[in-house]
Design a protein around this motif. Structure first.
Motif, PDB file in Angstrom:
ATOM      1  N   CYS A  24      32.450  59.437  -5.995  1.00  0.00           N
ATOM      2  CA  CYS A  24      32.670  59.141  -7.407  1.00  0.00           C
ATOM      3  C   CYS A  24      34.141  58.821  -7.661  1.00  0.00           C
ATOM      4  O   CYS A  24      35.029  59.594  -7.298  1.00  0.00           O
ATOM      5  CB  CYS A  24      32.232  60.342  -8.255  1.00  0.00           C
ATOM      6  SG  CYS A  24      32.535  60.147 -10.023  1.00  0.00           S
ATOM      7  N   SER A  42      28.608  60.719  -4.184  1.00  0.00           N
ATOM      8  CA  SER A  42      27.597  60.199  -5.105  1.00  0.00           C
ATOM      9  C   SER A  42      26.322  59.869  -4.347  1.00  0.00           C
ATOM     10  O   SER A  42      26.286  59.845  -3.113  1.00  0.00           O
ATOM     11  CB  SER A  42      28.126  58.958  -5.843  1.00  0.00           C
ATOM     12  OG  SER A  42      28.505  57.958  -4.922  1.00  0.00           O
ATOM     13  N   ARG A  59      24.860  54.032  -8.155  1.00  0.00           N
ATOM     14  CA  ARG A  59      25.182  55.327  -7.568  1.00  0.00           C
ATOM     15  C   ARG A  59      25.466  56.308  -8.698  1.00  0.00           C
ATOM     16  O   ARG A  59      26.166  55.965  -9.661  1.00  0.00           O
ATOM     17  CB  ARG A  59      26.396  55.258  -6.627  1.00  0.00           C
ATOM     18  CG  ARG A  59      26.153  54.414  -5.379  1.00  0.00           C
ATOM     19  CD  ARG A  59      27.264  54.582  -4.352  1.00  0.00           C
ATOM     20  NE  ARG A  59      27.190  55.881  -3.696  1.00  0.00           N
ATOM     21  CZ  ARG A  59      26.515  56.119  -2.570  1.00  0.00           C
ATOM     22  NH1 ARG A  59      25.831  55.140  -1.976  1.00  0.00           N
ATOM     23  NH2 ARG A  59      26.505  57.318  -2.029  1.00  0.00           N
ATOM     24  N   ASP A  60      24.911  57.514  -8.593  1.00  0.00           N
ATOM     25  CA  ASP A  60      25.103  58.548  -9.608  1.00  0.00           C
ATOM     26  C   ASP A  60      25.929  59.686  -9.034  1.00  0.00           C
ATOM     27  O   ASP A  60      25.758  60.070  -7.863  1.00  0.00           O
ATOM     28  CB  ASP A  60      23.755  59.113 -10.067  1.00  0.00           C
ATOM     29  CG  ASP A  60      23.061  58.192 -11.058  1.00  0.00           C
ATOM     30  OD1 ASP A  60      23.697  57.233 -11.525  1.00  0.00           O
ATOM     31  OD2 ASP A  60      21.878  58.452 -11.362  1.00  0.00           O
ATOM     32  N   CYS A  61      26.805  60.238  -9.855  1.00  0.00           N
ATOM     33  CA  CYS A  61      27.573  61.411  -9.454  1.00  0.00           C
ATOM     34  C   CYS A  61      26.845  62.668  -9.921  1.00  0.00           C
ATOM     35  O   CYS A  61      26.605  62.833 -11.130  1.00  0.00           O
ATOM     36  CB  CYS A  61      28.969  61.374 -10.057  1.00  0.00           C
ATOM     37  SG  CYS A  61      29.946  62.867  -9.684  1.00  0.00           S
ATOM     38  N   GLU A  90      28.057  57.082 -13.740  1.00  0.00           N
ATOM     39  CA  GLU A  90      27.204  56.076 -13.124  1.00  0.00           C
ATOM     40  C   GLU A  90      28.088  54.946 -12.583  1.00  0.00           C
ATOM     41  O   GLU A  90      29.013  54.501 -13.260  1.00  0.00           O
ATOM     42  CB  GLU A  90      26.212  55.515 -14.141  1.00  0.00           C
ATOM     43  CG  GLU A  90      25.258  56.551 -14.703  1.00  0.00           C
ATOM     44  CD  GLU A  90      24.360  55.969 -15.767  1.00  0.00           C
ATOM     45  OE1 GLU A  90      23.158  56.284 -15.779  1.00  0.00           O
ATOM     46  OE2 GLU A  90      24.867  55.160 -16.586  1.00  0.00           O
TER      47      GLU A  90
END
Length: 319
Positions: A146, A153, A162-164, A170
């Motif tokens: 992130c 992530s 990609r999500d943290c 995001e």
């Protein structure tokens, strides 16, 4: 078949569209898992600027079955590129260690994409999907953490996000806009060469669009910075995705207001004016001094070729 046959005027590489991106499926993890298990699922395996290919009697094959790709050492994570005639197509990466193992095999190879494209080894119709795979694989490899808090992530939405897990930020793949310009002055065209170009090759000048800058301003700024030439009458021609690592080449024309050249040697090795007859010889690879224009798979060739054919001549660079 020559490169001119593979990339006729107005059709550079990486612009064909054989896939339905099927973006509505990206958020459905169950459907994506089912697609990975589909018997007709295929993948492009990317390593840096190269592709993993199967060696076959008819030539190298870049589109691999998913199990085939994994057996060759591709990473388990897959990026959903879309559907081709209903069958899912994915992008996959591969580790340096797995690539070293492939170099000892006779049935597979790791081949540089640009060279294969220029030689017509990979069908031009596949290059757009390969560009998607290359851009996304490269992005994930460079953005595993992130940018907001530094936490590892996770890949989401079929590889398009990609999500943290920590700060909930995001992250999405980015595309960098680049202007590439054909500058004309009457019956002459301005071309330059960089140090890494093949001997004798000249091409259109180009540069990245900066923050809060219009395409027109970027064209004028880049031309002046690199050559000292002031321009006007900026017009759009076409775009070309360029997966090095993930750019969009914005092809434009412009008319010069002066012809005196002051080359920025940090950017260019040389820049000069060529008349129409000389440019035509360069396009055909028939210049007596061995000078040549850009390769047909690059948008610069199509900007120059269009002008050589006469559609821009006598109109100040305008379409």
């Amino acid at each position: 078949m020559t490169a001119f046959d593979s990339f006729p005027l107005g059709q550079p590489g990486f612009i064909s569209h054989i896939l339905d991106r099927a973006a509505h499926l990206r958020g459905d993890e169950e459907k994506l898992l089912a697609l990975e298990a589909h018997p007709d699922a295929r993948a492009y395996v990317v390593y840096r600027d190269s592709l993993v290919v199967r060696r076959e009697a008819t030539g190298p094959r870049a589109l691999l079955g998913l199990n085939e790709a994994r057996q060759l050492g591709a990473n388990p994570g897959t990026i959903f590129l879309g559907l081709r005639q209903g069958a899912p197509v994915f992008g996959m990466g591969i580790s340096p260690g797995a690539v070293e193992q492939l170099l000892t095999r006779d049935d597979a190879a790791v081949s540089e994409l640009r060279g294969m494209a220029m030689q017509g080894v990979v069908p031009a119709s596949e290059l757009s999907a390969i560009a998607m795979a290359k851009s996304l694989v490269n992005w994930h490899q460079r953005h595993g953490y992130c940018a907001n808090c530094g936490t590892r992530s996770a890949m989401k939405e079929g590889g398009w996000k990609r999500d943290c897990p920590n700060c909930k930020a995001e992250h999405f793949p980015r595309t960098d806009p680049v202007v590439i310009m054909l500058v004309t002055s009457g019956d002459k065209v301005l071309l330059g060469r960089q140090k890494h170009f093949l001997p004798g090759m000249y091409s259109c000048l180009a540069g990245f669009v900066e923050a809060a800058e219009t395409i027109e301003d970027a064209v004028r700024r880049e031309i002046f910075e690199e050559s000292g030439v002031r321009c006007t009458d900026v017009n759009y021609y076409m775009t070309q995705p360029w997966p090095y690592p993930s750019s969009l080449m914005i092809g434009c024309t412009a008319r010069a207001l002066n012809e005196d050249i002051v080359v920025d040697r940090t950017e260019l090795e040389d820049a000069r004016w060529f008349d129409h007859a000389e440019a035509a010889l360069m396009i055909r690879r028939e210049h007596p001094d061995g000078l040549a224009g850009p390769h047909p798979f690059a948008i610069a060739h199509h900007l120059l070729g269009r002008w050589v054919k006469g559609s821009d001549r006598g109109h100040g660079g305008n379409p």
